[in-house]
Design a protein around this motif. Structure first.
Motif, short mmCIF file in Angstrom:
data_model
loop_
_atom_site.label_atom_id
_atom_site.label_comp_id
_atom_site.label_asym_id
_atom_site.label_seq_id
_atom_site.Cartn_x
_atom_site.Cartn_y
_atom_site.Cartn_z
N LEU A 1 -21.78 32.44 -15.27
CA LEU A 1 -21.64 33.29 -14.08
C LEU A 1 -22.79 33.03 -13.12
CD1 LEU A 1 -20.54 36.66 -15.71
CD2 LEU A 1 -19.18 35.24 -14.19
N LYS A 2 -23.97 32.80 -13.69
CA LYS A 2 -25.14 32.54 -12.85
C LYS A 2 -24.93 31.25 -12.06
CE LYS A 2 -29.05 31.03 -14.46
NZ LYS A 2 -30.21 30.94 -15.36
N LYS A 3 -24.28 30.27 -12.71
CA LYS A 3 -24.01 29.00 -12.01
C LYS A 3 -22.98 29.20 -10.90
CE LYS A 3 -25.21 25.29 -15.07
NZ LYS A 3 -24.80 24.00 -15.56
N ILE A 4 -21.98 30.07 -11.18
CA ILE A 4 -20.91 30.27 -10.19
C ILE A 4 -21.36 31.25 -9.11
CG2 ILE A 4 -18.54 31.12 -9.86
CD1 ILE A 4 -18.07 30.50 -12.87
N GLY A 5 -21.96 32.35 -9.53
CA GLY A 5 -22.22 33.45 -8.59
C GLY A 5 -23.65 33.61 -8.14
N GLY A 6 -24.57 32.78 -8.67
CA GLY A 6 -25.95 32.83 -8.19
C GLY A 6 -26.71 34.08 -8.60
N MET A 7 -27.52 34.60 -7.67
CA MET A 7 -28.51 35.63 -8.00
C MET A 7 -27.92 36.93 -8.52
SD MET A 7 -31.25 34.45 -8.06
CE MET A 7 -32.05 35.89 -8.67
N GLU A 8 -26.66 37.16 -8.22
CA GLU A 8 -26.04 38.40 -8.71
C GLU A 8 -26.13 38.48 -10.23
OE1 GLU A 8 -21.65 40.47 -8.73
OE2 GLU A 8 -21.92 38.63 -7.55
N HIS B 1 -19.66 23.90 -14.61
CA HIS B 1 -19.93 25.02 -15.51
C HIS B 1 -18.88 25.04 -16.61
CE1 HIS B 1 -16.56 27.14 -13.61
NE2 HIS B 1 -17.05 26.70 -12.47
N LEU B 2 -19.09 25.84 -17.64
CA LEU B 2 -18.22 25.81 -18.82
C LEU B 2 -16.86 26.48 -18.62
CD1 LEU B 2 -20.80 26.47 -21.70
CD2 LEU B 2 -19.74 24.31 -21.07
N PHE B 3 -16.65 27.10 -17.45
CA PHE B 3 -15.32 27.67 -17.16
C PHE B 3 -14.50 26.71 -16.30
CE2 PHE B 3 -17.46 31.92 -17.82
CZ PHE B 3 -16.73 32.26 -18.95
N ASP B 4 -15.02 25.52 -16.09
CA ASP B 4 -14.40 24.56 -15.19
C ASP B 4 -12.93 24.25 -15.50
OD1 ASP B 4 -14.81 22.71 -12.95
OD2 ASP B 4 -14.35 21.18 -14.44
N PRO B 5 -12.51 24.19 -16.81
CA PRO B 5 -11.09 23.87 -17.08
C PRO B 5 -10.09 24.92 -16.60
CG PRO B 5 -12.44 23.45 -19.02
CD PRO B 5 -13.30 24.20 -18.06
N PHE B 6 -10.54 26.13 -16.24
CA PHE B 6 -9.60 27.13 -15.73
C PHE B 6 -9.01 26.66 -14.40
CE2 PHE B 6 -11.41 29.84 -18.89
CZ PHE B 6 -10.48 30.86 -19.10
N PRO B 7 -7.83 27.17 -14.03
CA PRO B 7 -7.22 26.73 -12.77
C PRO B 7 -8.09 27.12 -11.58
CG PRO B 7 -5.99 28.56 -13.71
CD PRO B 7 -6.97 28.13 -14.75
N GLU B 8 -7.87 26.42 -10.46
CA GLU B 8 -8.73 26.61 -9.29
C GLU B 8 -8.79 28.05 -8.81
OE1 GLU B 8 -9.03 24.15 -5.25
OE2 GLU B 8 -8.39 22.98 -6.98
N MET C 1 -8.94 30.61 -10.43
CA MET C 1 -9.89 31.40 -11.23
C MET C 1 -11.27 30.74 -11.34
SD MET C 1 -7.44 32.15 -14.47
CE MET C 1 -5.94 33.11 -14.42
N ALA C 2 -11.29 29.41 -11.24
CA ALA C 2 -12.48 28.65 -11.63
C ALA C 2 -13.76 29.09 -10.93
CB ALA C 2 -12.25 27.17 -11.43
N TYR C 3 -13.67 29.60 -9.71
CA TYR C 3 -14.90 30.04 -9.06
C TYR C 3 -14.85 31.54 -8.75
CZ TYR C 3 -16.79 25.42 -9.06
OH TYR C 3 -17.33 24.22 -9.50
N ASP C 4 -14.07 32.25 -9.55
CA ASP C 4 -13.96 33.70 -9.37
C ASP C 4 -14.86 34.38 -10.41
OD1 ASP C 4 -13.29 36.33 -9.18
OD2 ASP C 4 -11.12 36.01 -9.11
N SER C 5 -16.09 34.67 -10.01
CA SER C 5 -17.04 35.22 -10.99
C SER C 5 -16.58 36.57 -11.52
CB SER C 5 -18.44 35.34 -10.37
OG SER C 5 -18.39 36.14 -9.21
N ALA C 6 -15.85 37.35 -10.70
CA ALA C 6 -15.39 38.67 -11.16
C ALA C 6 -14.41 38.54 -12.32
CB ALA C 6 -14.74 39.42 -10.00
N PHE C 7 -13.59 37.49 -12.30
CA PHE C 7 -12.63 37.27 -13.39
C PHE C 7 -13.38 36.96 -14.69
CE2 PHE C 7 -10.06 34.26 -15.92
CZ PHE C 7 -8.97 35.08 -16.20
N PHE C 8 -14.34 36.04 -14.62
CA PHE C 8 -15.05 35.64 -15.84
C PHE C 8 -16.00 36.71 -16.35
CE2 PHE C 8 -14.09 31.40 -13.91
CZ PHE C 8 -13.09 31.09 -14.81
#
Length: 680
Positions: free
Chosen positions: A456-463, A335-342, A344-351
């Motif tokens: 966010l949809k890619k990271i967090g799915g249906m939410e 996903h396009l937020f991939d360059p963020f550190p680990e 954060m990278a899969y923290d949908s609430a942050f993005f």
């Protein structure tokens, strides 16, 4: 073109006399002196704010002399210290930081380039210019030298006067009245020239991205990120142009430095600066475990809790960083937020707290001709204008003409309104604008927030399934949708009838992500051979295709007596349309493709065939039904063929999504073929 430049320069000079500077002068002197642009233009504003060539030439000489004599170069620090001693007093231009020495109960200054510290400074300066305590500011300082043997440990240097290099005051009415004399296009060009860019070299799209970089400087608590290739000037504006923003280079930071220092009871960078920009997001780390949590809290509400109290601050947060591979590859593999550190990278609430994502890959790498030689505002003047505009809000400028669509949740609405507010402050500070002006800004605001939501949809799915952003015209009630270019406007599943033997399905690739697959089956006269291509090396994938062919051979008569396996060759190619890796959920769709090819009858338009089967024809239900249907919708699917066993999961699908399809259920592989081909 030349007449346009000339007219614009003359207009600027007649309405903003004394507040403008020729930007090639800045460039010319900047190359020889390593001072921020706003320091340089403060001096140019004092001596060269005119269009008279002779006066400019004299002014340049003065500025060069002042920089040569008073600006402290780190390698000449000893020479300058000697001058202060020999002459008794001397004026220097340097970055000054102040700290409180609680053991002696005095404020002490440290000079960045001069390399001296522990110099007593009057509390009056500290009260008047709080930023001295936090990150430091560039100042013109008059120093005296007096050595006293009696006082042990005291610095012989004394500050007799200290003037920050910033405009003391600003007449906003002057800007409001002056703005009326410029068209929107001219004003955009003036703003871009004021930060050193040459607008005639950029497309309109790029101009808007360059303006978006300024929003954090005019809008309180605005969170924006820009990721893109190197060399596109992502951090330039926060480091060089505004004395009200600070660029945190390198990664590691602390809660005390950024938010609040419990021991000294001092607020950190977010309380002292209008904008805190993080350079190179890949390296952001907090020494404290709760750092990211406090940052999330602050980004959402503009406040954070430390100790017993809650603190408010209005700083905007900017995250800039590099994308090292192409956007197409990034979108396919993560996903396009991939360059963020680990962390954060899969923290949908942050993005989710990001109000805008500037697509850095759409901005060209900076070349010499991109920097302007024309007139623009003195950076100090424009910085002060931006600072004053933070006290106002234009977020309601949408409401007069438009409503936002129902796919935007509360966070989306706040984000879009903040972006609109920031751009309107920059472009129409006097509050005079038309419906078309608002619509252009609104479409741009929706695009950048949708870019955040798509990731966010890619990271967090249906939410985060509701990404189809729109706005409604209050007059005509017409709803208009806004897409993001990199998601591709053209759908993977085209409208109209496809070829016989061509079918689409959605499954989990070996990367674990959902993807769209196209199965193309060609049936030619032959001797019963079955050739498969595009499957990669996975055994399970090949087995699922073999299963479908074996079932086809055994049960072809249930479909039609006209199908002959012995006199035909079957060529099947499987295409992974989104690059998520091959899937082993192909058996049922492949069976439908074989039947469609053999009967020379195409499946229905925009149909996606879901589900898989075993060698005996047992149907498996669809895993993650809601996410799968969202993938179908995004790809352009309109009709869905679903196993009856998946009916129990329909409750997990948001009703708005479910209502977008014509759904048919099937009980057996044969039933699936008849329904796919429209033969009831």
């Amino acid at each position: 073109m030349e007449t346009y430049e000339k007219d614009l320069n003359e207009k600027l000079n007649s309405y903003f006399a004394g507040k403008i500077v020729r930007k090639d002068l800045t460039k010319m002197i900047k190359e020889g002196a390593n001072v921020p642009v706003y320091v340089l233009e403060y001096l140019l504003g004092m001596y060269c704010a005119t269009t008279d060539d002779e006066a400019i030439a004299t002014g340049i000489d003065s500025v060069k002399r002042i920089l040569a004599e008073n600006y402290v170069r780190p390698d000449e620090a000893e020479k300058v210290k000697s001058k202060v001693r020999e002459l008794g007093n001397y004026t220097v231009i340097d970055k000054v930081t102040v700290s409180l020495n609680e053991k002696k109960d005095v404020y002490e200054a440290e000079f960045s380039n001069l390399g001296i510290k522990g110099i007593a400074v009057s509390p009056n300066y500290v009260k008047e210019y709080e930023k001295l305590l936090c990150g430091g500011i560039w100042c013109i300082v008059k120093l005296e030298y007096y050595f006293d043997e009696e006082i042990k440990g005291a610095s012989p240097f004394n500050i007799t006067s200290l003037t920050p290099i910033q405009m003391p005051n600003l007449d906003l009415e002057e800007i409001f009245n002056g703005r009326k004399e410029f068209t929107s296009e001219e004003w955009i060009d003036v703003l871009l020239r004021s930060v050193g860019m040459e607008p005639t070299q950029f497309t309109d799209k790029v101009k808007w991205h360059l303006l978006a970089r300024m929003i954090p400087l005019v809008e309180n608590n605005y969170n924006v990120c820009e990721l893109g290739p190197r060399g596109t000037g992502k951090s330039h504006i926060y480091k060089e142009i505004s004395p009200n923003s600070i660029l945190v280079s390198g990664g590691q930071t602390t809660v005390a430095n950024l938010f609040y220092n419990m021991s000294s009871r001092q607020i950190g960078l977010v309380g002292m600066w209008d904008t805190v920009a993080f350079d190179e997001v890949a390296g952001i780390t907090f020494k404290d475990k709760d750092g990211i949590q406090i940052m999330k809290d602050f980004m959402a509400s503009g406040s954070f809790a430390r100790g017993k109290e809650e603190k408010q601050a209005s700083a905007s947060m900017v995250f800039v960083g590099n994308i090292n591979q192409s956007v197409e590859v990034l979108l396919k593999t993560s996903h396009l937020f991939d360059p963020f550190p680990e962390a954060m990278a899969y923290d949908s609430a942050f993005f989710d707290r990001m109000h805008y994502y500037i697509p850095g890959w759409e901005i060209p790498k900076m070349r010499p001709e991109f920097f302007t030689n024309e007139y623009g505002f003195i950076t100090d003047y424009i910085s002060e204008f931006m600072r004053e505009m933070r006290k106002r809000s234009f977020s309601d400028s949408v409401d007069k003409y438009f409503k936002l669509g129902n796919n935007l949740n509360q966070r989306d609405v706040i984000a879009v309104r903040k972006t609109v507010s920031g751009l309107m402050k920059l472009l129409y500070p006097n509050g005079e604008f038309t419906k078309d002006d608002v619509e252009t800004v609104l479409r741009y605001a929706l695009e950048g927030r949708r870019r955040v939501k798509e990731q966010l949809k890619k990271i967090g799915g249906m939410e985060f399934y509701d990404v189809h952003f729109s706005y409604i015209d209050n007059e005509s009630m017409e709803e208009k949708f806004v897409s993001v270019p990199e998601q591709g406007g053209s759908k993977l599943i085209p409208e109209g009838m496809g070829k016989a033997g061509h079918v689409y399905t959605v499954g989990h690739g070996d990367s674990g992500m959902l993807g769209v697959y196209k199965i193309e089956t060609e049936v030619v006269s032959g001797s019963g051979k079955f050739e498969k291509t595009g499957l990669g090396g996975g055994r399970d994938v090949k087995e699922s295709i073999t299963t479908s062919f074996n079932y086809f051979k055994a049960n072809k008569k249930n479909i039609s007596g006209t199908i002959s396996v012995e006199n035909s060759d079957f060529l099947m190619h499987v295409q992974d349309c989104q690059g998520v890796g091959m899937t082993d959920e192909l058996s049922l769709a492949a069976f439908v493709g074989l039947c469609s090819g053999a009967l020379k009858k195409p499946v229905q338009s925009q149909m996606v065939i879901l589900g898989s089967m075993s060698i005996g024809g047992t149907i498996n239900k669809v895993e993650e039904l809601a996410n799968t249907l969202q993938a179908c919708f995004d790809a352009g699917g309109k009709r869905i063929l679903l196993p009856m066993s998946s009916a129990v999961d329909i409750g997990t699908v948001p009703p708005e999504l479910f209502s977008k399809f014509q759904i048919s259920f099937y009980n057996s592989p044969e039933d699936a073929v008849f329904k796919a081909l429209g033969v009831e």
